[in-house]
Design a protein around this motif. Structure first.
Motif: not given
Length: 306
Positions: A110-133, A140-144
Motif C-alpha cells: 500500500x506504499x504511496x509516498x517515499x520521503x527523502x532528503x535531496x542528497x539521498x543515494x541508494x543501491x549498488x555503487x549508490x546508483x540510485x538518486x532522487x531522480x531515479x526514485x 511502482x505507483x508511489x510519490x516521491x
C-alpha cells in the motif's frame, strides 16, 4: 533486521528513508513531511544499521552523533511510532536500486509516498538518486517527496557540519543545528579510584559510541535517573595519575553521593574549561579541580539553579 527477511505489511503507506545520524533539524523536517502525509499508524521511518560506510568504506565511516538507542528514543519523541532498522551488510549493499524499490513495494503493497532528503543515494555503487526514485515511483505507483536541506547562517544543516562544530568545541553551534543539546551517553564502569583518593570520585564511562570532543576538561550537566546534576568531565589520559594512560572519559558529579556502577549517565551542555595537563603533584591536581568545579558552578548555576 535483514531486508530479505521482511514480511508483507499492509498497514504502512508512507516511508521516510535515510541514515538520520544526529536527527538534526534537517532530519526533523523530513519526519514532519512524512507525518503530514498520513498519521503515526501508517508512517514508517526506515534507517540502516550500521552506517553504510562501515561496510562500504570502513576507513571513511564517520563517528556517530547518536547511538542506535538514542535514535529509537528520539524518533518516538518526534512522533514516529513505526521504525525499521535494516541490517546493512554485504548482501544488502549489492542490491541494485531497482531491486530495492521493487522489494520495498512488495513488502509494503500500500506504499504511496517515499520521503527523502535531496542528497539521498541508494543501491549498488549508490546508483540510485532522487531522480531515479521519482522515475521508479511512476512505475511502482508511489510519490516521491524530496525535502531540501535547511540552512543555518547561510549554510546547510548537515551531520558533517555538526561533527566539525563538536571537534572545534563549538557546542552552541552544534546544539543549534541539532535542535537540542548534544549528548554523550555511557554506562559507568570501574576505574582506578584515583579521583576518590583526592576527594573527587569520578564515574568512568564505557560503551560510548558518539563522537567525543577533543581531549580536555569540561563542565557539563549530567542526567541520571531523570535528575540533573552538574559535572566536571575529563576526556584524556590522566597524565598526572598514570604515564601513557589509555584514553578515558570520566565525570565527577557535584553534590552526589552513591554508587553509580552499572548505571547510565547522559552528559550534555558542555563548557570547555581547559586542556588536560600533567601536574607536579596530586595536590596541584586537586587544587586545579577545585577551580574547575568553581568555574562550572559560576557558569551553570545562574542559568540552571539547583
Amino acid at each position: 533486521m535483514s531486508f530479505f527477511a521482511l514480511r508483507e505489511n499492509v498497514q504502512i503507506e508512507n516511508i521516510a528513508i535515510g541514515v538520520f545520524d544526529g536527527l538534526h533539524l534537517g532530519h526533523q523536517k523530513i519526519l514532519q513531511t512524512l507525518l503530514s502525509q498520513g498519521n503515526s499508524e501508517n508512517c514508517l521511518v526506515l534507517s540502516f544499521d550500521p552506517h553504510p560506510l562501515v561496510i562500504i568504506s570502513p576507513e571513511q565511516a564517520p563517528p556517530m552523533l547518536i547511538s542506535l538507542a538514542q535514535k529509537k528514543t528520539l524518533l518516538h519523541l518526534y512522533g514516529i511510532s513505526h521504525v525499521l532498522f535494516i541490517q546493512f551488510d554485504q548482501r544488502f549493499r549489492q542490491l541494485t536500486a531497482e531491486a530495492f524499490l521493487t522489494g520495498l513495494k512488495q513488502i509494503f503493497p500500500r506504499l504511496k509516498t517515499i520521503v527523502v532528503g535531496e542528497d539521498f543515494r541508494f543501491g549498488w555503487h549508490a546508483e540510485g538518486n532522487v531522480n531515479f526514485l521519482k522515475e521508479m515511483g511512476k512505475k511502482l505507483k508511489f510519490e516521491t517527496l524530496v525535502v531540501p536541506p535547511l540552512t543555518f547562517n547561510g549554510e546547510p544543516i548537515a551531520s558533517t557540519r555538526i561533527r566539525k562544530a563538536i571537534i572545534e568545541r563549538n557546542f552552541g553551534l552544534a546544539s543549534e543545528l541539532i535542535g537540542r543539546s548534544y549528548r554523550i551517553e555511557g554506562v559507568v564502569t570501574t576505574g582506578q579510584g584515583a579521583g576518590k583518593e583526592i576527594g573527587f570520585p569520578t564515574a568512568n564511562l564505557k560503551d560510548v559510541v558518539q563522537l567525543l570532543p577533543p581531549s580536555g576538561v569540561y563542565g557539563c550537566q549530567v542526567e541520571y535517573k531523570k535528575e540533573i546534576f552538574l559535572g566536571v568531565v575529563n576526556h584524556g589520559r590522566r597524565p598526572t595519575i598514570q604515564e601513557e594512560g589509555k584514553l578515558v572519559i570520566e565525570v565527577h558529579l557535584l553534590n552526589f553521593k552513591g554508587n553509580l556502577y552499572g548505571e547510565k549517565l547522559s552528559l550534555f551542555n558542555f563548557l570547555f574549561l581547559r586542556e588536560e595537563k600533567k601536574f607536579d603533584s596530586l595536590y596541584a591536581l586537586k587544587s586545579q579541580i577545585e577551580k574547575d568545579i568553581q568555574r562550572t558552578k559560576e557558569f551553570f548555576l545562574p542559568k540552571f539553579p539547583q
